[in-house]
Design a protein around this motif. Structure first.
Motif, PDB file in Angstrom:
ATOM      1  N   GLU A   1      50.123  35.210  47.448  1.00 14.52           N
ATOM      2  CA  GLU A   1      49.455  33.987  47.895  1.00 14.52           C
ATOM      3  C   GLU A   1      48.054  33.884  47.294  1.00 14.52           C
ATOM      4  OE1 GLU A   1      48.143  31.844  52.089  1.00 14.52           O
ATOM      5  OE2 GLU A   1      48.684  33.950  52.092  1.00 14.52           O
ATOM      6  N   LEU A   2      47.315  34.982  47.308  1.00 13.73           N
ATOM      7  CA  LEU A   2      45.977  34.992  46.733  1.00 13.73           C
ATOM      8  C   LEU A   2      46.035  34.748  45.224  1.00 13.73           C
ATOM      9  CD1 LEU A   2      42.947  35.413  47.110  1.00 13.73           C
ATOM     10  CD2 LEU A   2      43.337  37.884  46.900  1.00 13.73           C
ATOM     11  N   ALA A   3      47.010  35.344  44.548  1.00 13.67           N
ATOM     12  CA  ALA A   3      47.164  35.134  43.109  1.00 13.67           C
ATOM     13  C   ALA A   3      47.463  33.667  42.790  1.00 13.67           C
ATOM     14  CB  ALA A   3      48.277  36.034  42.558  1.00 13.67           C
ATOM     15  N   LEU A   4      48.276  33.025  43.608  1.00 19.25           N
ATOM     16  CA  LEU A   4      48.583  31.600  43.404  1.00 19.25           C
ATOM     17  C   LEU A   4      47.344  30.733  43.582  1.00 19.25           C
ATOM     18  CD1 LEU A   4      52.025  31.353  45.223  1.00 19.25           C
ATOM     19  CD2 LEU A   4      51.596  31.026  42.777  1.00 19.25           C
ATOM     20  N   ILE A   5      46.564  31.026  44.611  1.00 20.36           N
ATOM     21  CA  ILE A   5      45.340  30.250  44.852  1.00 20.36           C
ATOM     22  C   ILE A   5      44.353  30.447  43.698  1.00 20.36           C
ATOM     23  CG2 ILE A   5      43.317  30.021  46.344  1.00 20.36           C
ATOM     24  CD1 ILE A   5      45.196  30.838  48.690  1.00 20.36           C
ATOM     25  N   LEU A   6      44.172  31.692  43.265  1.00 22.50           N
ATOM     26  CA  LEU A   6      43.239  31.959  42.162  1.00 22.50           C
ATOM     27  C   LEU A   6      43.705  31.301  40.872  1.00 22.50           C
ATOM     28  CD1 LEU A   6      42.340  35.678  42.880  1.00 22.50           C
ATOM     29  CD2 LEU A   6      40.788  33.725  42.981  1.00 22.50           C
ATOM     30  N   SER A   7      45.014  31.294  40.604  1.00 25.07           N
ATOM     31  CA  SER A   7      45.507  30.664  39.373  1.00 25.07           C
ATOM     32  C   SER A   7      45.267  29.163  39.410  1.00 25.07           C
ATOM     33  CB  SER A   7      46.987  30.964  39.155  1.00 25.07           C
ATOM     34  OG  SER A   7      47.796  30.266  40.066  1.00 25.07           O
ATOM     35  N   ARG A   8      45.427  28.564  40.582  1.00 21.88           N
ATOM     36  CA  ARG A   8      45.201  27.124  40.716  1.00 21.88           C
ATOM     37  C   ARG A   8      43.718  26.779  40.576  1.00 21.88           C
ATOM     38  NH1 ARG A   8      47.581  26.277  45.563  1.00 21.88           N
ATOM     39  NH2 ARG A   8      45.621  26.568  46.655  1.00 21.88           N
ATOM     40  N   GLU A   9      42.851  27.613  41.152  1.00 18.34           N
ATOM     41  CA  GLU A   9      41.423  27.289  41.176  1.00 18.34           C
ATOM     42  C   GLU A   9      40.639  27.844  39.988  1.00 18.34           C
ATOM     43  OE1 GLU A   9      39.867  28.445  44.966  1.00 18.34           O
ATOM     44  OE2 GLU A   9      41.138  27.029  46.044  1.00 18.34           O
ATOM     45  N   GLU A  10      41.067  28.982  39.451  1.00 17.93           N
ATOM     46  CA  GLU A  10      40.296  29.649  38.402  1.00 17.93           C
ATOM     47  C   GLU A  10      40.972  29.595  37.036  1.00 17.93           C
ATOM     48  OE1 GLU A  10      37.277  31.084  39.049  1.00 17.93           O
ATOM     49  OE2 GLU A  10      37.401  30.580  41.168  1.00 17.93           O
ATOM     50  N   GLY A  11      42.227  29.194  36.982  1.00 16.91           N
ATOM     51  CA  GLY A  11      42.963  29.193  35.724  1.00 16.91           C
ATOM     52  C   GLY A  11      43.767  30.472  35.561  1.00 16.91           C
ATOM     53  N   ASN A  12      44.468  30.616  34.454  1.00 21.26           N
ATOM     54  CA  ASN A  12      45.387  31.728  34.182  1.00 21.26           C
ATOM     55  C   ASN A  12      46.623  31.608  35.059  1.00 21.26           C
ATOM     56  OD1 ASN A  12      44.639  33.360  31.989  1.00 21.26           O
ATOM     57  ND2 ASN A  12      42.953  34.228  33.175  1.00 21.26           N
ATOM     58  N   THR A  13      47.577  32.493  34.829  1.00 19.85           N
ATOM     59  CA  THR A  13      48.848  32.437  35.544  1.00 19.85           C
ATOM     60  C   THR A  13      48.794  33.274  36.820  1.00 19.85           C
ATOM     61  OG1 THR A  13      49.736  34.371  34.407  1.00 19.85           O
ATOM     62  CG2 THR A  13      50.084  32.216  33.341  1.00 19.85           C
ATOM     63  N   PRO A  14      49.678  32.984  37.762  1.00 17.82           N
ATOM     64  CA  PRO A  14      49.757  33.833  38.954  1.00 17.82           C
ATOM     65  C   PRO A  14      50.078  35.292  38.602  1.00 17.82           C
ATOM     66  CG  PRO A  14      50.913  31.776  39.356  1.00 17.82           C
ATOM     67  CD  PRO A  14      50.533  31.802  37.894  1.00 17.82           C
ATOM     68  N   ALA A  15      50.895  35.503  37.567  1.00 14.32           N
ATOM     69  CA  ALA A  15      51.230  36.872  37.148  1.00 14.32           C
ATOM     70  C   ALA A  15      49.976  37.608  36.663  1.00 14.32           C
ATOM     71  CB  ALA A  15      52.285  36.849  36.046  1.00 14.32           C
ATOM     72  N   HIS A  16      49.119  36.901  35.930  1.00 12.04           N
ATOM     73  CA  HIS A  16      47.866  37.505  35.477  1.00 12.04           C
ATOM     74  C   HIS A  16      47.033  37.945  36.658  1.00 12.04           C
ATOM     75  CE1 HIS A  16      43.936  37.967  33.563  1.00 12.04           C
ATOM     76  NE2 HIS A  16      43.463  37.183  34.526  1.00 12.04           N
ATOM     77  N   TRP A  17      46.881  37.053  37.659  1.00 15.00           N
ATOM     78  CA  TRP A  17      46.063  37.376  38.819  1.00 15.00           C
ATOM     79  C   TRP A  17      46.679  38.478  39.664  1.00 15.00           C
ATOM     80  CZ3 TRP A  17      41.203  36.528  39.021  1.00 15.00           C
ATOM     81  CH2 TRP A  17      40.655  35.456  38.336  1.00 15.00           C
TER      82      TRP A  17
END
Length: 88
Positions: free
Chosen positions: A30-46
């Motif tokens: 969930e945190l990775a999805l939020i960061l990818s939406r707000e900060e860029g990059n993919t959820p897998a990266h985060w």
């Protein structure tokens, strides 16, 4: 001379708290999805980055550390309840 990790008491306590908060099923994703939406990059990266932070392979910037803290401090959204009319 003893060489080791530099003392970072704030980071160490933050990591302990973060590990507890992300221990719940799906919280890291969930945190990775939020960061990818707000900060860029993919959820897998985060997801990979966050796991590296938890394993102390990576050290987040102070800005990112603060951002993650703010995201984890948000209350979990609950579905909206319909207001029930009064009895009278």
């Amino acid at each position: 001379m003893i060489h080791g990790k530099p003392e970072r008491p704030y980071l160490e306590s933050w990591l302990r708290r973060m590990r507890k908060q992300l221990a719940g099923s799906g919280r890291l994703t969930e945190l990775a999805l939020i960061l990818s939406r707000e900060e860029g990059n993919t959820p897998a990266h985060w997801s990979t980055f966050l796991r590296d932070v938890l394993d102390e392979v990576e050290t987040p910037s102070l800005d990112l550390l603060t951002r993650i803290d703010a995201l984890l401090a948000r209350p979990v959204a609950t579905p909206a309840r319909e207001d029930q009319p009064g009895l009278f």
